[in-house]
Design a protein around this motif. Structure first.
Motif, mmCIF file in Angstrom:
data_model
loop_
_atom_site.group_PDB
_atom_site.id
_atom_site.type_symbol
_atom_site.label_atom_id
_atom_site.label_comp_id
_atom_site.label_asym_id
_atom_site.label_seq_id
_atom_site.Cartn_x
_atom_site.Cartn_y
_atom_site.Cartn_z
ATOM 1 N N GLU A 32 0.831 -1.216 0.000
ATOM 2 C CA GLU A 32 0.000 0.000 0.000
ATOM 3 C C GLU A 32 0.863 1.262 0.000
ATOM 4 N N ALA A 70 -3.438 3.421 5.248
ATOM 5 C CA ALA A 70 -3.676 1.979 5.291
ATOM 6 C C ALA A 70 -3.668 1.434 6.715
ATOM 7 N N ILE A 104 -6.838 0.501 8.885
ATOM 8 C CA ILE A 104 -7.653 -0.713 8.746
ATOM 9 C C ILE A 104 -7.457 -1.654 9.922
ATOM 10 N N TYR A 161 -8.998 -5.386 3.151
ATOM 11 C CA TYR A 161 -8.716 -3.969 2.908
ATOM 12 C C TYR A 161 -9.334 -3.508 1.592
ATOM 13 N N HIS A 192 -12.040 -0.834 2.840
ATOM 14 C CA HIS A 192 -11.352 0.358 3.343
ATOM 15 C C HIS A 192 -12.085 1.653 3.006
ATOM 16 N N ILE A 218 -12.463 3.531 6.628
ATOM 17 C CA ILE A 218 -11.458 4.549 6.941
ATOM 18 C C ILE A 218 -12.004 5.917 6.556
#
Length: 391
Positions: A310, A325, A328, A363, A367, A371
């Motif tokens: 990422e 990232a 997560i 993810y 995500h 997020i």
């Protein structure tokens, strides 16, 4: 003409007075007469012989690794360390106690008991450099000839500790070779890795543990030979594996960046990134404890490999992409990674890759919903306030 029945008699009638002289100290070792000395490789090249009834065949991989190790010394002047060579005289030569010198006729040889690969590596490099010298001479590359000449000189004069058994027979040689190579146990685990302080990630890991305050919260066992002590969360070997996963996205066995040649500024730069990464882990995961699945060895390697992917999507390591990232982590269900007894049954590599695929899949699917940009803004504000307080 009288019949000559032994090598000693043959040598006795030779007209030549050419001897190879080896200064050394005579002593008794395990009930046998031995001579201890230090010889330059140029002299060792002239006196040793290999008996394949005593020695095993050369292992190409071991030979290649040994040659690479010696090149550290020839190319970059790094110190290299070898255990001593053990030879057997088989009745050759004579020791002069008055002068403390062991003399060999030029035709006589000493037989290798231990150190065959070391000697073969030096000889192969000598032959390689001599061939390179001949090519450079043909092309009149005088600067290149001077460079190769210096390396050859260093190779020829390299000092090697040597022990010569003067009175053992072939059966005793075979037993000695067997005992030397079978009985001692090689160092392993943390101890083997910690003692290797030339490679990039080894140096980085040591600097990180010794100098970074953040690592006080993640106890790293630096000295236990195998595994780790009960009071530690990480072993030193595991820390290196995590760093390789973070900066390369690979397992340690496939690392391409754990080389011998690097600059101090590279260590400094990667230390800052590693500190930032572990700060993020501590911020988003529960407190480091052995009972926490997210802090176990396989998951930590898998996470490091995932976050590398990422953080480097733009082509270079992007700290802000890493920060995004990392958010997560609180949403992952660690118990959903393995089914049944997979956590204990699967091979180590399979467990790591299964965890990696789980985190990556989760993810990619969630995500965008989990997020929030507000989380990032709050963290940036906290960092700004922290810097102002320090200032």
């Amino acid at each position: 003409m009288d019949q000559i029945s032994s090598l000693s008699e043959l040598l006795a009638v030779q007209k030549t007075s050419s001897f190879i002289e080896i200064p050394g100290t005579l002593s008794r070792t395990f009930g046998q007469t031995t001579l201890s000395t230090t010889l330059p490789m140029s002299k060792l090249f002239a006196i040793y012989e290999v008996d394949l009834e005593v020695q095993r065949s050369i292992v190409p991989l071991n030979l290649s690794r040994m040659m690479d190790y010696i090149m550290l010394y020839l190319d970059h002047g790094q110190g290299i360390y070898f255990p001593g060579i053990i030879l057997s005289a088989r009745g050759a030569g004579e020791y002069d106690p008055a002068s403390g010198v062991y003399r060999l006729q030029a035709i006589e040889k000493l037989y290798v008991v231990d150190g065959q690969h070391r000697l073969a590596a030096f000889r192969r490099l000598m032959e390689t450099l001599q061939s390179a010298m001949a090519r450079a001479k043909d092309r009149r590359e005088y600067d290149r000839m001077e460079e190769i000449g210096k390396k050859l000189s260093k190779l020829y004069t390299f000092p090697m500790s040597t022990m010569i058994y003067l009175d053992i027979n072939a059966r005793q040689e075979r037993q000695l070779f067997s005992d030397i190579n079978k009985l001692p146990r090689k160092i392993g685990g943390n101890l083997a890795v910690l003692r290797e302080q030339r490679r990039f990630y080894h140096v980085l890991a040591t600097r990180l543990v010794e100098e970074s305050p953040i690592m006080k919260r993640i106890p790293v066992d630096m000295f236990t030979e195998r595994g780790k002590g009960p009071e530690f969360l990480f072993s030193y070997h595991l820390l290196i594996e995590i760093l390789i996963g973070l900066f390369e996205g690979r397992l340690k066995s496939a690392s391409r960046g754990n080389g011998y040649y690097f600059e101090d500024h590279e260590i400094e730069s990667q230390m800052k990134v590693a500190e930032h990464y572990f700060e993020g882990m501590l911020r988003h995961l529960p407190e480091p404890e052995k009972g926490e699945l997210c802090w176990t060895e396989n998951l930590q390697i898998a996470l490091a490999m995932f976050f590398h992917g990422e953080a480097t999507k733009s082509g270079t390591f992007n700290k802000y992409a890493l920060d995004y990232a990392l958010h997560i982590l609180p949403h992952l269900d660690w118990n959903a990674i393995y089914s049944g007894d997979e956590k204990d049954r699967l091979p180590r590599r399979s467990r790591i890759m299964k965890a990696f695929q789980y985190v990556k899949g989760f993810y990619e699917e969630h995500h965008l919903f989990l997020i929030r940009e507000s989380d990032m803004a709050d963290e940036m504000e906290d960092e700004k306030e922290a810097k102002e307080d320090v200032g």
